[in-house]
Scaffold this active site. Structure first.
Site, PDB file in Angstrom:
ATOM      1  N   CYS A  35       0.777  -1.087   0.024  1.00  0.00           N
ATOM      2  CA  CYS A  35      -0.109  -0.179   0.016  1.00  0.00           C
ATOM      3  C   CYS A  35       1.116   1.272  -0.049  1.00  0.00           C
ATOM      4  CB  CYS A  35      -1.078   0.054   1.289  1.00  0.00           C
ATOM      5  SG  CYS A  35      -1.993   1.568   1.124  1.00  0.00           S
ATOM      6  N   CYS A  82      -0.291   4.048   2.320  1.00  0.00           N
ATOM      7  CA  CYS A  82      -0.294   3.729   3.742  1.00  0.00           C
ATOM      8  C   CYS A  82       1.231   4.152   4.012  1.00  0.00           C
ATOM      9  CB  CYS A  82      -0.516   2.545   4.122  1.00  0.00           C
ATOM     10  SG  CYS A  82      -2.119   1.886   3.510  1.00  0.00           S
ATOM     11  N   ASP A  83       1.995   3.819   3.280  1.00  0.00           N
ATOM     12  CA  ASP A  83       3.579   3.655   3.919  1.00  0.00           C
ATOM     13  C   ASP A  83       4.624   4.436   2.923  1.00  0.00           C
ATOM     14  OD1 ASP A  83       2.870   1.544   5.692  1.00  0.00           O
ATOM     15  OD2 ASP A  83       3.067   0.091   4.224  1.00  0.00           O
TER      16      ASP A  83
END
Length: 323
Positions: free
Chosen positions: A135, A138-139
């Site tokens: 992701c 997300c990261d």
């Protein structure tokens, strides 16, 4: 005799736990089965910095523990167990846990999530949360000014590469085939961004690094002048080869798309079966974020409460008519 449950929740990620919180506060006495991975995919994420209310960040495991405690505070019963069989032909719905115990649910909230597809390398698990991610949203922040690689050739891979190009210094898009599968507009976009380099007919066969990912072993596939390996220095590897929704035991009863995601009424968690709701990544092929999953869990619990209230009113009316 099977145990009767007013509100049964399957899955324990942000969607499941949020549904349990709302259902508990609505006095629905929710029972939640945590599934094979208590806390869901989020427990494999080291730091979460984009969830409101955590300005200093928090680990995925810690966040899910807080969600669980909050759900229990409002009366939710959290149980270990995995759904192995379902019968949604009639209400109450019959759910079999671990091939043994069967429970009957007046309402069912499915929050079983989706599992990211992996390449099948042992190194992927070794560096999970230490340089391997599924992701970018997300990261990606953790790779500011660094070098990363994205694996995949479809629209999702291109979207991930484009997103990361605004964060990382260099982005490699590693594609097994000699061309991209993405839509034309996505191909044009990814090919015109200066810091994205596409590596066609190549694949990741290994990762290296002392504690975190420091490099990838790349195999040049057949069709090129030679089929050999080389080391590509990178700080992070993002997998964008798709997700697999965990819907196998529900497909017989619910509508799903070609990939397996549960189809709901637009903007709602309502499925085609009355009293059955789908929340989180199991019905979301687009966003796949903790915040959107939590929001859909909230919706599912509210819809479950509305459904039960309607059924109670109908029963009262039917009873009065019979007298």
């Amino acid at each position: 005799m099977a145990e009767k449950i007013k509100c049964l929740i399957i899955g324990s990620g942000p969607a499941g736990y949020t549904a349990a919180i709302y259902a508990g506060r609505a006095n629905l006495s929710p029972v939640l089965y945590a599934g094979m991975q208590p806390g869901g995919q989020l427990t494999t994420t080291t730091d979460i910095e984009n969830f409101p209310g955590y300005p200093n960040g928090i680990s995925g495991f810690e966040m899910m523990e807080e969600f669980r405690k909050q759900a229990e505070k409002f009366g939710a019963e959290i149980r270990m167990g995995n759904v192995t069989e379902t019968d949604l032909s009639n209400s109450p719905y019959r759910i079999t846990i671990d091939g043994k115990e069967t429970v009957e649910a007046e309402t069912l909230i499915i929050a079983t999530g989706a599992t990211a597809k992996y390449l099948g390398l042992a190194d992927e698990r070794k560096y999970a949360g230490a340089g391997v991610s599924a992701c970018a949203t997300c990261d990606g922040f953790f790779y500011r000014k660094k070098t990363v690689a994205v694996v995949g050739g479809g629209d999702t891979a291109c979207e991930e590469a484009i997103y990361l190009s605004n964060v990382a210094e260099k982005v490699y898009l590693i594609v097994r085939k000699p061309e991209l599968r993405a839509s034309k507009i996505m191909q044009i976009r990814v090919k015109t961004i200066p810091n994205i380099e596409i590596l066609f007919e190549q694949e990741v066969v290994g990762l290296s690094g002392e504690k975190f990912v420091e490099g990838a072993t790349i195999l040049k596939r057949r069709g090129q002048e030679d089929e050999s390996t080389y080391e590509l220095p990178i700080d992070g590897l993002f997998l964008a080869i798709g997700h697999h929704p965990n819907t196998e035991v529900f497909k017989q009863w619910l509508d799903t798309d070609e990939t397996g995601y549960i189809i709901t009424q637009p903007g709602t968690p309502i499925t085609k079966v009355a009293g059955v709701f789908a929340a989180g990544d199991v019905a979301d092929p687009d966003y796949r974020q903790a915040i959107t999953a939590a929001a859909s869990g909230c919706k599912a619990a509210i819809e479950a409460e509305r459904y039960l209230s309607t059924m109670e009113v109908c029963e009262i009316i039917a009873e009065r008519k019979s007298k």
